[in-house]
Design an enzyme around this catalytic site. Structure first.
Site, PDB file in Angstrom:
ATOM      1  N   ASN A 123      30.031   9.079 -29.580  1.00 14.69           N
ATOM      2  CA  ASN A 123      28.835   8.261 -29.776  1.00 14.69           C
ATOM      3  C   ASN A 123      28.785   7.843 -31.251  1.00 14.69           C
ATOM      4  OD1 ASN A 123      26.207   7.430 -30.390  1.00 14.69           O
ATOM      5  ND2 ASN A 123      25.261   8.826 -28.944  1.00 14.69           N
ATOM      6  N   CYS A 139      20.610   4.473 -32.434  1.00 16.55           N
ATOM      7  CA  CYS A 139      21.494   3.905 -31.412  1.00 16.55           C
ATOM      8  C   CYS A 139      21.028   2.541 -30.929  1.00 16.55           C
ATOM      9  CB  CYS A 139      21.617   4.862 -30.237  1.00 16.55           C
ATOM     10  SG  CYS A 139      22.328   6.426 -30.726  1.00 16.55           S
ATOM     11  N   HIS A 152      25.014   1.158 -24.651  1.00 17.14           N
ATOM     12  CA  HIS A 152      25.272   2.011 -25.819  1.00 17.14           C
ATOM     13  C   HIS A 152      26.044   3.238 -25.359  1.00 17.14           C
ATOM     14  CE1 HIS A 152      24.853   4.904 -28.943  1.00 17.14           C
ATOM     15  NE2 HIS A 152      23.941   5.599 -28.302  1.00 17.14           N
TER      16      HIS A 152
HETATM   17  N1  ACO Z   1      30.273  23.535 -25.776  1.00 14.24           N
HETATM   18  C1  ACO Z   1      30.050  24.513 -24.883  1.00 14.24           C
HETATM   19  N2  ACO Z   1      28.812  24.870 -24.482  1.00 14.24           N
HETATM   20  C2  ACO Z   1      27.791  24.189 -25.001  1.00 14.24           C
HETATM   21  C3  ACO Z   1      27.949  23.150 -25.916  1.00 14.24           C
HETATM   22  C4  ACO Z   1      29.269  22.818 -26.309  1.00 14.24           C
HETATM   23  N3  ACO Z   1      29.527  21.834 -27.177  1.00 14.24           N
HETATM   24  N4  ACO Z   1      26.734  22.653 -26.248  1.00 14.24           N
HETATM   25  C5  ACO Z   1      25.833  23.360 -25.559  1.00 14.24           C
HETATM   26  N5  ACO Z   1      26.460  24.300 -24.799  1.00 14.24           N
HETATM   27  C6  ACO Z   1      25.881  25.274 -23.890  1.00 14.24           C
HETATM   28  C7  ACO Z   1      24.420  25.543 -24.136  1.00 14.24           C
HETATM   29  O1  ACO Z   1      24.259  26.474 -25.171  1.00 14.24           O
HETATM   30  C8  ACO Z   1      23.964  26.077 -22.798  1.00 14.24           C
HETATM   31  O2  ACO Z   1      24.334  27.401 -22.698  1.00 14.24           O
HETATM   32  P1  ACO Z   1      23.382  28.468 -21.914  1.00 14.24           P
HETATM   33  O3  ACO Z   1      23.316  27.967 -20.509  1.00 14.24           O
HETATM   34  O4  ACO Z   1      24.127  29.746 -22.070  1.00 14.24           O
HETATM   35  O5  ACO Z   1      22.056  28.418 -22.616  1.00 14.24           O
HETATM   36  C9  ACO Z   1      24.827  25.285 -21.805  1.00 14.24           C
HETATM   37  O6  ACO Z   1      25.930  24.760 -22.563  1.00 14.24           O
HETATM   38  C10 ACO Z   1      24.106  24.154 -21.135  1.00 14.24           C
HETATM   39  O7  ACO Z   1      23.363  23.429 -22.104  1.00 14.24           O
HETATM   40  P2  ACO Z   1      22.484  22.233 -21.707  1.00 14.24           P
HETATM   41  O8  ACO Z   1      21.782  21.746 -22.940  1.00 14.24           O
HETATM   42  O9  ACO Z   1      21.685  22.564 -20.500  1.00 14.24           O
HETATM   43  O10 ACO Z   1      23.608  21.183 -21.292  1.00 14.24           O
HETATM   44  P3  ACO Z   1      23.424  19.761 -20.711  1.00 14.24           P
HETATM   45  O11 ACO Z   1      24.048  19.715 -19.380  1.00 14.24           O
HETATM   46  O12 ACO Z   1      22.032  19.268 -20.852  1.00 14.24           O
HETATM   47  O13 ACO Z   1      24.343  18.910 -21.679  1.00 14.24           O
HETATM   48  C11 ACO Z   1      24.136  17.372 -23.486  1.00 14.24           C
HETATM   49  C12 ACO Z   1      24.034  18.822 -23.048  1.00 14.24           C
HETATM   50  C13 ACO Z   1      25.576  16.905 -23.321  1.00 14.24           C
HETATM   51  C14 ACO Z   1      23.737  17.309 -24.931  1.00 14.24           C
HETATM   52  C15 ACO Z   1      23.202  16.542 -22.587  1.00 14.24           C
HETATM   53  O14 ACO Z   1      21.902  17.042 -22.615  1.00 14.24           O
HETATM   54  C16 ACO Z   1      23.172  15.102 -22.992  1.00 14.24           C
HETATM   55  O15 ACO Z   1      24.134  14.378 -22.812  1.00 14.24           O
HETATM   56  N6  ACO Z   1      22.062  14.618 -23.556  1.00 14.24           N
HETATM   57  C17 ACO Z   1      21.957  13.266 -24.059  1.00 14.24           C
HETATM   58  C18 ACO Z   1      22.421  13.287 -25.472  1.00 14.24           C
HETATM   59  C19 ACO Z   1      22.711  11.917 -25.958  1.00 14.24           C
HETATM   60  O16 ACO Z   1      23.211  11.069 -25.268  1.00 14.24           O
HETATM   61  N7  ACO Z   1      22.396  11.685 -27.195  1.00 14.24           N
HETATM   62  C20 ACO Z   1      22.701  10.410 -27.714  1.00 14.24           C
HETATM   63  C21 ACO Z   1      21.589   9.788 -28.398  1.00 14.24           C
HETATM   64  S1  ACO Z   1      21.933   9.908 -30.077  1.00 14.24           S
HETATM   65  C22 ACO Z   1      21.084   8.751 -30.969  1.00 14.24           C
HETATM   66  O17 ACO Z   1      20.297   8.000 -30.492  1.00 14.24           O
HETATM   67  C23 ACO Z   1      21.295   8.721 -32.460  1.00 14.24           C
END
Ligand code: ACO
Length: 331
Positions: free
Chosen positions: A288, A113, A258
């Site tokens: 993304n 990214c 980004h």
């Molecule tokens: N749909 C529904 N539920 C989901 C999904 C989905 N797509 N994905 C995960 N869940 C569930 C999980 O299993 C978890 O369930 P549980 O509570 O029963 O265990 C629950 O949702 C919460 O999961 P968390 O991981 O705590 O969710 P969080 O609020 O952290 O959101 C996310 C996850 C969106 C990935 C967040 O952590 C985030 O935005 N992180 C940054 C990611 C990012 O920006 N990456 C880009 C960089 S990529 C690069 O550089 C190439």
């Protein structure tokens, strides 16, 4: 000393739109969860046979046309992409061939990214040093073919989209225009937190049936760790650029972060004390798109925010590595 100025931006995304509702048919997720956590409503994914070089070529032709350049005006290609169409060589060379530019150098950058800004740093240095005067800088990504679209991979699969952005960078002697500075950082202690393990040269063979079955071929992301680092490092590196140039956040006409996640962008905006009209996001439509996200957003942002020649524009990114970067530009 010359500066590198943005002569034009061209972008391309696949025709195929994949909505959150389309993903619900593939995995246990919901439009509400995806929008609430990421802001994403839809993304574009390639169809079979369409790849990184195809998107890059379309974006490149648009950028060339807007700049009024012929392909033969390009003296070097800088190509940022996390994963090309093939294991090697990178798509910089494939794009060079498609543009009919034998002999013109093409360098590939793999900083995820942050790739577009790492690429900008290289292109900027070449222009400032007088090595080249006209450079095509490309960020292009096809993420969709590498995602686990079952419930197992839902945390990652819902985030990523495919796309490409190309920028014509030209040398200018105008002191009121061009890239002022680019700032790059990395911290490899976090390499595994956002990574793709296989195929890899460390494995004999490079990919096994077991790795395919256990999901090692898909991206692995510690989402919350990525989130926590991104919301600290992106504002920090943007401030570094402002300080370097004796500027304040209030001086910025536009900031394009980004497009990792809308929530990350919102925290970055707040941390920098920026008004809504100073920031632009379009992750809602594209997801993304990794190295493509900044040019894909910047093209739309310049138009939407009415950026004029001489306005101050800030770019910042965070991604796998971990890597993070920023740039400050006089438009
Ligand atoms: N749909 C529904 N539920 C989901 C999904 C989905 N797509 N994905 C995960 N869940 C569930 C999980 O299993 C978890 O369930 P549980 O509570 O029963 O265990 C629950 O949702 C919460 O999961 P968390 O991981 O705590 O969710 P969080 O609020 O952290 O959101 C996310 C996850 C969106 C990935 C967040 O952590 C985030 O935005 N992180 C940054 C990611 C990012 O920006 N990456 C880009 C960089 S990529 C690069 O550089 C190439």
């Amino acid at each position: 000393m010359p500066r590198a100025a943005f002569a034009s931006i061209g972008t391309a995304v696949p025709d195929r739109v994949v909505t959150n509702a389309d993903l619900v048919a593939l995995m246990e997720t919901s439009d509400e969860w995806i929008q609430q956590r990421t802001g994403i409503r839809e993304r574009h994914w390639v169809k079979e046979g369409e790849g990184v070089a195809d998107l890059a070529e379309r974006a490149a032709h648009r950028a060339l046309e807007k700049a009024g350049w012929q392909p033969s005006d390009v003296e070097a290609i800088v190509f940022a992409s996390i994963q090309g169409d093939h294991v090697f060589p990178g798509d910089g060379c494939y794009l060079q061939a498609r543009l009919g530019l034998p002999g013109v150098p093409a360098i590939d950058i793999r900083n995820a990214c942050s790739g577009f800004l790492y690429g900008l740093s290289v292109a900027n240095a070449w222009i400032v040093s007088g090595t080249y005067k006209r450079i095509l800088l490309v960020g292009a990504e096809v993420q969709s073919t590498g995602l686990d679209v079952s419930t197992r991979g839902r945390d990652v699969a819902v985030i990523f989209g495919d796309g490409a952005g190309a920028v014509c960078l030209e040398a200018t002697d105008d002191p009121g225009r061009g890239v002022l500075s680019v700032h790059l950082h990395a911290d490899g202690r976090f390499a595994k937190e956002l990574s793709g393990a296989a195929p890899g040269a460390i494995y004999h063979p490079r990919v096994s049936v077991q790795q395919i079955e256990d999901g090692s071929v898909f991206p692995h992301m510690e989402g919350q760790k990525v989130f926590k680092h991104a919301i600290v490092k992106m504002p920090e590196v943007m401030r570094e650029a402002l300080e370097k140039n004796g500027a304040q956040a209030a001086d910025l006409k536009l900031v394009v972060p980004h497009q990792a996640n809308l929530r990350i962008a919102e925290v970055v905006q707040k941390s920098l004390g920026l008004r809504d009209d100073q920031v632009f996001n379009n992750i809602q439509k594209y997801g993304n798109t990794t190295a493509a996200s900044i040019p894909l957003c910047l093209e739309e942002a310049v138009e939407a925010r009415g950026v004029q020649r001489g306005d101050l524009v800030g770019l910042c990114a965070f991604g796998a590595g971990f890597t993070w970067a920023s740039a400050l530009i006089r438009w």
